[in-house]
Design a protein around this motif. Structure first.
Motif, PDB file in Angstrom:
ATOM      1  N   VAL A  91     -30.901  32.853  24.681  1.00  0.00           N
ATOM      2  CA  VAL A  91     -30.169  33.312  23.309  1.00  0.00           C
ATOM      3  C   VAL A  91     -29.073  34.430  23.480  1.00  0.00           C
ATOM      4  CG1 VAL A  91     -31.001  34.644  21.258  1.00  0.00           C
ATOM      5  CG2 VAL A  91     -32.427  32.975  22.118  1.00  0.00           C
ATOM      6  N   ILE A  92     -29.422  35.403  24.463  1.00  0.00           N
ATOM      7  CA  ILE A  92     -28.324  36.284  24.832  1.00  0.00           C
ATOM      8  C   ILE A  92     -27.135  35.709  25.097  1.00  0.00           C
ATOM      9  CG2 ILE A  92     -27.791  38.336  26.060  1.00  0.00           C
ATOM     10  CD1 ILE A  92     -30.623  39.352  25.666  1.00  0.00           C
ATOM     11  N   ASN A  93     -27.239  35.029  26.186  1.00  0.00           N
ATOM     12  CA  ASN A  93     -25.976  34.134  26.694  1.00  0.00           C
ATOM     13  C   ASN A  93     -25.270  33.522  25.612  1.00  0.00           C
ATOM     14  OD1 ASN A  93     -26.033  35.261  29.167  1.00  0.00           O
ATOM     15  ND2 ASN A  93     -27.600  33.900  30.077  1.00  0.00           N
ATOM     16  N   LYS A  94     -25.729  32.920  24.488  1.00  0.00           N
ATOM     17  CA  LYS A  94     -25.228  32.112  23.648  1.00  0.00           C
ATOM     18  C   LYS A  94     -24.569  33.012  22.397  1.00  0.00           C
ATOM     19  CE  LYS A  94     -27.600  27.864  23.992  1.00  0.00           C
ATOM     20  NZ  LYS A  94     -28.208  26.651  23.289  1.00  0.00           N
ATOM     21  N   VAL A  95     -25.366  34.304  22.185  1.00  0.00           N
ATOM     22  CA  VAL A  95     -25.019  35.324  21.288  1.00  0.00           C
ATOM     23  C   VAL A  95     -23.798  36.025  21.780  1.00  0.00           C
ATOM     24  CG1 VAL A  95     -25.635  37.354  19.814  1.00  0.00           C
ATOM     25  CG2 VAL A  95     -27.148  35.383  19.972  1.00  0.00           C
ATOM     26  N   ILE A  96     -23.775  36.375  22.768  1.00  0.00           N
ATOM     27  CA  ILE A  96     -22.675  37.231  23.735  1.00  0.00           C
ATOM     28  C   ILE A  96     -22.424  36.335  24.850  1.00  0.00           C
ATOM     29  CG2 ILE A  96     -22.478  39.413  24.575  1.00  0.00           C
ATOM     30  CD1 ILE A  96     -25.067  40.462  23.581  1.00  0.00           C
ATOM     31  N   PRO A  97     -21.262  35.469  24.612  1.00  0.00           N
ATOM     32  CA  PRO A  97     -20.848  34.613  25.612  1.00  0.00           C
ATOM     33  C   PRO A  97     -19.908  35.233  26.647  1.00  0.00           C
ATOM     34  CG  PRO A  97     -19.645  34.061  23.796  1.00  0.00           C
ATOM     35  CD  PRO A  97     -20.834  35.118  23.277  1.00  0.00           C
ATOM     36  N   SER A  98     -19.261  36.254  26.278  1.00  0.00           N
ATOM     37  CA  SER A  98     -18.278  36.969  27.150  1.00  0.00           C
ATOM     38  C   SER A  98     -18.787  37.108  28.648  1.00  0.00           C
ATOM     39  CB  SER A  98     -17.931  38.397  26.531  1.00  0.00           C
ATOM     40  OG  SER A  98     -17.018  38.975  27.548  1.00  0.00           O
ATOM     41  N   GLU A  99     -17.746  37.120  29.491  1.00  0.00           N
ATOM     42  CA  GLU A  99     -17.886  37.167  30.980  1.00  0.00           C
ATOM     43  C   GLU A  99     -17.290  38.476  31.310  1.00  0.00           C
ATOM     44  OE1 GLU A  99     -19.925  35.293  32.876  1.00  0.00           O
ATOM     45  OE2 GLU A  99     -20.756  34.158  31.008  1.00  0.00           O
ATOM     46  N   ASN A 100     -17.073  39.300  30.522  1.00  0.00           N
ATOM     47  CA  ASN A 100     -16.456  40.498  30.700  1.00  0.00           C
ATOM     48  C   ASN A 100     -17.529  41.347  31.590  1.00  0.00           C
ATOM     49  OD1 ASN A 100     -16.278  43.355  30.061  1.00  0.00           O
ATOM     50  ND2 ASN A 100     -14.568  42.898  29.035  1.00  0.00           N
ATOM     51  N   GLN A 101     -16.953  42.107  32.445  1.00  0.00           N
ATOM     52  CA  GLN A 101     -17.865  42.762  33.493  1.00  0.00           C
ATOM     53  C   GLN A 101     -18.770  43.785  32.724  1.00  0.00           C
ATOM     54  OE1 GLN A 101     -18.628  42.285  36.711  1.00  0.00           O
ATOM     55  NE2 GLN A 101     -17.493  40.412  36.343  1.00  0.00           N
ATOM     56  N   PHE A 102     -18.279  44.388  31.703  1.00  0.00           N
ATOM     57  CA  PHE A 102     -18.961  45.251  30.925  1.00  0.00           C
ATOM     58  C   PHE A 102     -20.068  44.754  30.104  1.00  0.00           C
ATOM     59  CE2 PHE A 102     -19.590  47.404  26.848  1.00  0.00           C
ATOM     60  CZ  PHE A 102     -20.363  48.681  27.371  1.00  0.00           C
ATOM     61  N   VAL A 103     -19.774  43.535  29.548  1.00  0.00           N
ATOM     62  CA  VAL A 103     -20.553  42.743  28.916  1.00  0.00           C
ATOM     63  C   VAL A 103     -21.674  42.291  29.646  1.00  0.00           C
ATOM     64  CG1 VAL A 103     -20.960  40.803  27.312  1.00  0.00           C
ATOM     65  CG2 VAL A 103     -19.010  42.134  27.137  1.00  0.00           C
ATOM     66  N   LEU A 104     -21.423  41.766  30.773  1.00  0.00           N
ATOM     67  CA  LEU A 104     -22.356  41.232  31.946  1.00  0.00           C
ATOM     68  C   LEU A 104     -23.304  42.408  32.145  1.00  0.00           C
ATOM     69  CD1 LEU A 104     -20.263  38.952  34.267  1.00  0.00           C
ATOM     70  CD2 LEU A 104     -21.899  38.389  32.523  1.00  0.00           C
ATOM     71  N   VAL A 105     -22.716  43.582  32.462  1.00  0.00           N
ATOM     72  CA  VAL A 105     -24.050  44.591  32.847  1.00  0.00           C
ATOM     73  C   VAL A 105     -24.743  44.864  31.357  1.00  0.00           C
ATOM     74  CG1 VAL A 105     -23.936  47.031  33.300  1.00  0.00           C
ATOM     75  CG2 VAL A 105     -22.374  45.723  34.508  1.00  0.00           C
ATOM     76  N   PHE A 106     -24.157  44.915  30.237  1.00  0.00           N
ATOM     77  CA  PHE A 106     -24.857  45.353  29.212  1.00  0.00           C
ATOM     78  C   PHE A 106     -26.001  44.212  28.983  1.00  0.00           C
ATOM     79  CE2 PHE A 106     -25.753  44.011  24.597  1.00  0.00           C
ATOM     80  CZ  PHE A 106     -26.235  45.307  24.240  1.00  0.00           C
ATOM     81  N   LYS A 107     -25.628  42.932  29.095  1.00  0.00           N
ATOM     82  CA  LYS A 107     -26.678  41.885  29.140  1.00  0.00           C
ATOM     83  C   LYS A 107     -27.708  42.004  30.196  1.00  0.00           C
ATOM     84  CE  LYS A 107     -23.715  38.277  28.870  1.00  0.00           C
ATOM     85  NZ  LYS A 107     -23.399  36.841  28.866  1.00  0.00           N
ATOM     86  N   TYR A 108     -27.429  42.464  31.341  1.00  0.00           N
ATOM     87  CA  TYR A 108     -28.326  42.514  32.386  1.00  0.00           C
ATOM     88  C   TYR A 108     -29.233  43.706  32.268  1.00  0.00           C
ATOM     89  CZ  TYR A 108     -30.070  43.533  37.085  1.00  0.00           C
ATOM     90  OH  TYR A 108     -30.592  43.598  38.222  1.00  0.00           O
ATOM     91  N   LEU A 109     -28.945  44.787  31.309  1.00  0.00           N
ATOM     92  CA  LEU A 109     -29.719  45.888  31.195  1.00  0.00           C
ATOM     93  C   LEU A 109     -30.471  45.464  29.579  1.00  0.00           C
ATOM     94  CD1 LEU A 109     -27.344  48.744  31.885  1.00  0.00           C
ATOM     95  CD2 LEU A 109     -29.262  47.839  33.409  1.00  0.00           C
ATOM     96  N   ALA A 110     -29.949  44.755  28.664  1.00  0.00           N
ATOM     97  CA  ALA A 110     -30.529  44.680  27.534  1.00  0.00           C
ATOM     98  C   ALA A 110     -31.602  43.710  27.552  1.00  0.00           C
ATOM     99  CB  ALA A 110     -29.477  44.280  26.640  1.00  0.00           C
ATOM    100  N   THR A 111     -31.418  42.674  28.561  1.00  0.00           N
ATOM    101  CA  THR A 111     -32.625  41.615  28.466  1.00  0.00           C
ATOM    102  C   THR A 111     -33.733  42.115  28.799  1.00  0.00           C
ATOM    103  OG1 THR A 111     -30.838  39.982  29.167  1.00  0.00           O
ATOM    104  CG2 THR A 111     -33.064  39.358  29.449  1.00  0.00           C
ATOM    105  N   PRO A 112     -34.222  42.794  30.072  1.00  0.00           N
ATOM    106  CA  PRO A 112     -35.646  43.193  30.050  1.00  0.00           C
ATOM    107  C   PRO A 112     -35.976  44.156  29.091  1.00  0.00           C
ATOM    108  CG  PRO A 112     -33.976  44.457  31.631  1.00  0.00           C
ATOM    109  CD  PRO A 112     -33.350  43.216  31.048  1.00  0.00           C
ATOM    110  N   ILE A 113     -35.068  44.952  28.494  1.00  0.00           N
ATOM    111  CA  ILE A 113     -35.605  45.975  27.570  1.00  0.00           C
ATOM    112  C   ILE A 113     -36.110  45.140  26.233  1.00  0.00           C
ATOM    113  CG2 ILE A 113     -34.838  47.660  25.800  1.00  0.00           C
ATOM    114  CD1 ILE A 113     -33.062  49.148  28.034  1.00  0.00           C
TER     115      ILE A 113
END
Length: 112
Positions: free
Chosen positions: A62-84
């Protein structure tokens, strides 16, 4: 890109991360910098058991579909937001089950 190296390094990475997290947590608790949150402590076994079943995988999709960007900042955000978000969902499910179906929760968690 080298799968063989990844296969050997991932378990080392996971174990070292767990050891580091436990040591940091113990130090912060001993120094009084943080305190135990009752609901999280009660739900810890439920989180452990339930997070990998369907929640984490589906949440990542779901997160990858909602936030599809491959920008490094966005990838770090998704990496930290997913477990939270995953832990938040698990705690919410635990809270709902404890409130509305405590007997089923007791069976699922083995009274832990």
């Amino acid at each position: 890109t080298n799968y063989e190296v990844y296969r050997w390094l991932l378990p080392i990475y996971i174990v070292s991360g767990i050891i580091t997290a436990v040591n940091i947590s113990a130090t912060l608790l001993e120094k009084g910098k943080v305190r135990v949150i009752g609901l999280l402590a009660q739900a810890s076994f439920f989180i452990y058991v339930s997070h990998g079943v369907q929640i984490l995988g589906r949440l990542s999709q779901v997160i990858n579909k909602v936030i599809p960007s491959e920008n490094q900042f966005v990838l770090v955000f998704k990496y930290l937001a997913t477990p939270i978000l995953c832990v938040s969902i698990c705690v919410f499910i635990y809270w709902l089950m404890r409130k509305f179906t405590p007997k089923i929760l007791e069976i699922l968690t083995g009274s832990r």
